[in-house]
Design a protein around this motif. Structure first.
Motif, PDB file in Angstrom:
ATOM      1  N   ASN A  25       0.828  -1.200   0.000  1.00 52.04           N
ATOM      2  CA  ASN A  25       0.000   0.000   0.000  1.00 52.04           C
ATOM      3  C   ASN A  25       0.865   1.253   0.000  1.00 52.04           C
ATOM      4  N   GLY A  26       0.463   2.207  -0.822  1.00 50.59           N
ATOM      5  CA  GLY A  26       1.208   3.450  -0.904  1.00 50.59           C
ATOM      6  C   GLY A  26       0.376   4.555  -1.510  1.00 50.59           C
ATOM      7  N   SER A  27       0.921   5.739  -1.460  1.00 48.68           N
ATOM      8  CA  SER A  27       0.316   6.905  -2.075  1.00 48.68           C
ATOM      9  C   SER A  27       1.336   7.570  -2.980  1.00 48.68           C
ATOM     10  N   LYS A  28       0.847   8.469  -3.816  1.00 50.32           N
ATOM     11  CA  LYS A  28       1.722   9.185  -4.737  1.00 50.32           C
ATOM     12  C   LYS A  28       1.483  10.684  -4.557  1.00 50.32           C
ATOM     13  N   ILE A  29       2.578  11.405  -4.333  1.00 46.08           N
ATOM     14  CA  ILE A  29       2.530  12.849  -4.191  1.00 46.08           C
ATOM     15  C   ILE A  29       2.826  13.476  -5.548  1.00 46.08           C
ATOM     16  N   HIS A  30       1.896  14.255  -6.056  1.00 44.37           N
ATOM     17  CA  HIS A  30       2.063  14.958  -7.321  1.00 44.37           C
ATOM     18  C   HIS A  30       2.415  16.409  -7.022  1.00 44.37           C
ATOM     19  N   LEU A  31       3.328  16.953  -7.813  1.00 43.25           N
ATOM     20  CA  LEU A  31       3.908  18.239  -7.469  1.00 43.25           C
ATOM     21  C   LEU A  31       4.152  19.069  -8.721  1.00 43.25           C
ATOM     22  N   VAL A  32       3.847  20.367  -8.627  1.00 39.90           N
ATOM     23  CA  VAL A  32       4.188  21.352  -9.655  1.00 39.90           C
ATOM     24  C   VAL A  32       5.031  22.424  -8.989  1.00 39.90           C
ATOM     25  N   THR A  33       6.211  22.692  -9.554  1.00 36.82           N
ATOM     26  CA  THR A  33       7.112  23.691  -8.993  1.00 36.82           C
ATOM     27  C   THR A  33       7.444  24.744 -10.041  1.00 36.82           C
ATOM     28  N   ASP A  34       7.916  25.890  -9.556  1.00 35.57           N
ATOM     29  CA  ASP A  34       8.361  26.920 -10.487  1.00 35.57           C
ATOM     30  C   ASP A  34       9.786  26.614 -10.937  1.00 35.57           C
ATOM     31  N   ARG A  35      10.389  27.533 -11.644  1.00 37.82           N
ATOM     32  CA  ARG A  35      11.706  27.282 -12.225  1.00 37.82           C
ATOM     33  C   ARG A  35      12.776  27.018 -11.176  1.00 37.82           C
ATOM     34  N   SER A  36      12.632  27.611  -9.985  1.00 36.36           N
ATOM     35  CA  SER A  36      13.615  27.424  -8.931  1.00 36.36           C
ATOM     36  C   SER A  36      13.284  26.267  -8.003  1.00 36.36           C
ATOM     37  N   GLY A  37      12.151  25.583  -8.225  1.00 32.94           N
ATOM     38  CA  GLY A  37      11.804  24.423  -7.418  1.00 32.94           C
ATOM     39  C   GLY A  37      10.845  24.694  -6.292  1.00 32.94           C
TER      40      GLY A  37
ATOM     41  N   GLY B 217      16.346  16.493 -17.906  1.00 31.32           N
ATOM     42  CA  GLY B 217      16.940  16.611 -16.582  1.00 31.32           C
ATOM     43  C   GLY B 217      17.653  17.928 -16.366  1.00 31.32           C
ATOM     44  N   ARG B 218      18.031  18.598 -17.447  1.00 33.66           N
ATOM     45  CA  ARG B 218      18.679  19.901 -17.301  1.00 33.66           C
ATOM     46  C   ARG B 218      17.745  20.917 -16.656  1.00 33.66           C
ATOM     47  N   HIS B 219      16.448  20.738 -16.846  1.00 31.58           N
ATOM     48  CA  HIS B 219      15.469  21.675 -16.304  1.00 31.58           C
ATOM     49  C   HIS B 219      14.651  21.067 -15.163  1.00 31.58           C
ATOM     50  N   ARG B 220      14.514  19.740 -15.133  1.00 32.68           N
ATOM     51  CA  ARG B 220      13.639  19.102 -14.160  1.00 32.68           C
ATOM     52  C   ARG B 220      14.346  18.727 -12.873  1.00 32.68           C
ATOM     53  N   TRP B 221      15.660  18.956 -12.773  1.00 33.78           N
ATOM     54  CA  TRP B 221      16.358  18.558 -11.559  1.00 33.78           C
ATOM     55  C   TRP B 221      15.853  19.345 -10.349  1.00 33.78           C
ATOM     56  N   VAL B 222      15.275  20.526 -10.596  1.00 27.93           N
ATOM     57  CA  VAL B 222      14.812  21.337  -9.468  1.00 27.93           C
ATOM     58  C   VAL B 222      13.648  20.655  -8.749  1.00 27.93           C
ATOM     59  N   ILE B 223      12.787  19.975  -9.490  1.00 26.70           N
ATOM     60  CA  ILE B 223      11.657  19.307  -8.836  1.00 26.70           C
ATOM     61  C   ILE B 223      12.128  18.072  -8.082  1.00 26.70           C
ATOM     62  N   GLU B 224      13.201  17.422  -8.576  1.00 31.60           N
ATOM     63  CA  GLU B 224      13.774  16.307  -7.819  1.00 31.60           C
ATOM     64  C   GLU B 224      14.345  16.801  -6.496  1.00 31.60           C
ATOM     65  N   ARG B 225      14.949  17.981  -6.542  1.00 30.34           N
ATOM     66  CA  ARG B 225      15.482  18.551  -5.299  1.00 30.34           C
ATOM     67  C   ARG B 225      14.348  18.894  -4.336  1.00 30.34           C
ATOM     68  N   THR B 226      13.230  19.396  -4.872  1.00 21.70           N
ATOM     69  CA  THR B 226      12.096  19.723  -4.011  1.00 21.70           C
ATOM     70  C   THR B 226      11.543  18.474  -3.346  1.00 21.70           C
ATOM     71  N   MET B 227      11.540  17.351  -4.063  1.00 24.42           N
ATOM     72  CA  MET B 227      11.076  16.104  -3.452  1.00 24.42           C
ATOM     73  C   MET B 227      11.981  15.685  -2.298  1.00 24.42           C
ATOM     74  N   SER B 228      13.270  15.966  -2.423  1.00 30.29           N
ATOM     75  CA  SER B 228      14.162  15.672  -1.293  1.00 30.29           C
ATOM     76  C   SER B 228      13.894  16.625  -0.140  1.00 30.29           C
ATOM     77  N   TRP B 229      13.473  17.858  -0.453  1.00 30.16           N
ATOM     78  CA  TRP B 229      13.092  18.786   0.620  1.00 30.16           C
ATOM     79  C   TRP B 229      11.853  18.273   1.343  1.00 30.16           C
TER      80      TRP B 229
END
Length: 265
Positions: free
Chosen positions: A130-142, A220-232
């Protein structure tokens, strides 16, 4: 207040919170009784529970109010959507200062373990647990602008429309409020013609990797910011392993804390 409570809820964050928390007037016709626990102390205890991942019974007594009081205050504020309003207020402050970059947004999701509650389902990436999925939209800086939770077996493409449509109208440094970015970056999970058409109809340029044509590494050149936000978001340990039936309240707390840190930099 103790130094821990002051660190968890600084003066600037408390002033923003006071703008959204409803005022409570305690009337005791019979007189007497104990003094009502302060809202700031309760908020500090709630932030401690969200970030540490402890149970409500493990709230340290140094905050002042007992854990049942902290939980009741959390439940009442959640019912009144205080956390969502706090997120909106912080976004407005960021927008008024020019802290949001609307030139490019990114969308993605991350799966978390959920033991019970609503919006859970078998996670295909975790042996069907069992699990859930967090969906996220971030701006250019994450910075997280819109968030949502679904069952872990929900396809990413199903969340794009409601998530983009839920971006609130945010204040700008000058001019009218804004709620649509210029571009939206996404991985191959969002590569569907109807989603591209829908984004273009709203004036948003889709930058979505095409399956079998483009490499996800280029995005990934542009989407790495959202990966960083997920770590936040991992800093809110109550999101790691869900126990609540309605986890969106802790998600709103986590995103508010992320945006507040950027606001005070």
């Amino acid at each position: 207040m103790t130094s821990l409570a002051e660190r968890l809820v600084p003066d600037e964050l408390w002033e923003l919170f006071r703008r959204v928390v409803p005022e409570t007037v305690v009337v005791r016709p019979q007189g007497g009784g104990r003094r009502r626990a302060g809202d700031r102390e309760c908020m500090a205890a709630i932030v401690f529970v969200a970030t540490s991942g402890c149970t409500w019974r493990q709230v340290p007594p140094l905050f002042g109010p007992a854990w049942p009081t902290v939980y009741r205050r959390f439940a009442r504020w959640s019912k009144e959507r205080v956390w969502a309003r706090l997120h909106r207020v912080i976004l407005d402050e960021l927008g008024a200062q020019g802290g949001l970059d609307w030139s490019r947004f990114a969308i993605d999701s991350v799966s978390v373990r959920a033991l019970k509650g609503l919006l859970t389902g078998p996670n295909p990436t975790d042996r069907g647990k069992n699990g859930s999925k967090i969906h996220l939209v971030t701006d250019r800086s994450g910075l997280p602008v819109a968030v949502a939770i679904s069952a872990a077996n929900t396809h990413d493409s199903l969340a794009l429309k409601p998530l983009v449509a839920s971006i609130p109208p945010i204040r700008s440094r000058r001019g009218l409020r804004r709620r649509r970015p210029d571009k939206l970056h996404g991985d191959k999970g969002y590569d569907y013609p109807h989603l591209r058409r829908w984004l273009r109809s709203r004036g948003i340029t889709p930058r979505i990797a095409r399956r079998g044509i483009e490499s996800s590494g280029r995005l990934g050149r542009h989407r790495w910011v959202i990966e960083r936000t997920m770590s936040w978001l991992a800093g809110c340990r109550r999101l790691h392993r869900r126990y609540e039936r309605k986890p969106e309240h802790f998600l709103a707390i986590a995103t508010s804390l992320i945006n507040y840190r950027r606001l005070t930099k």
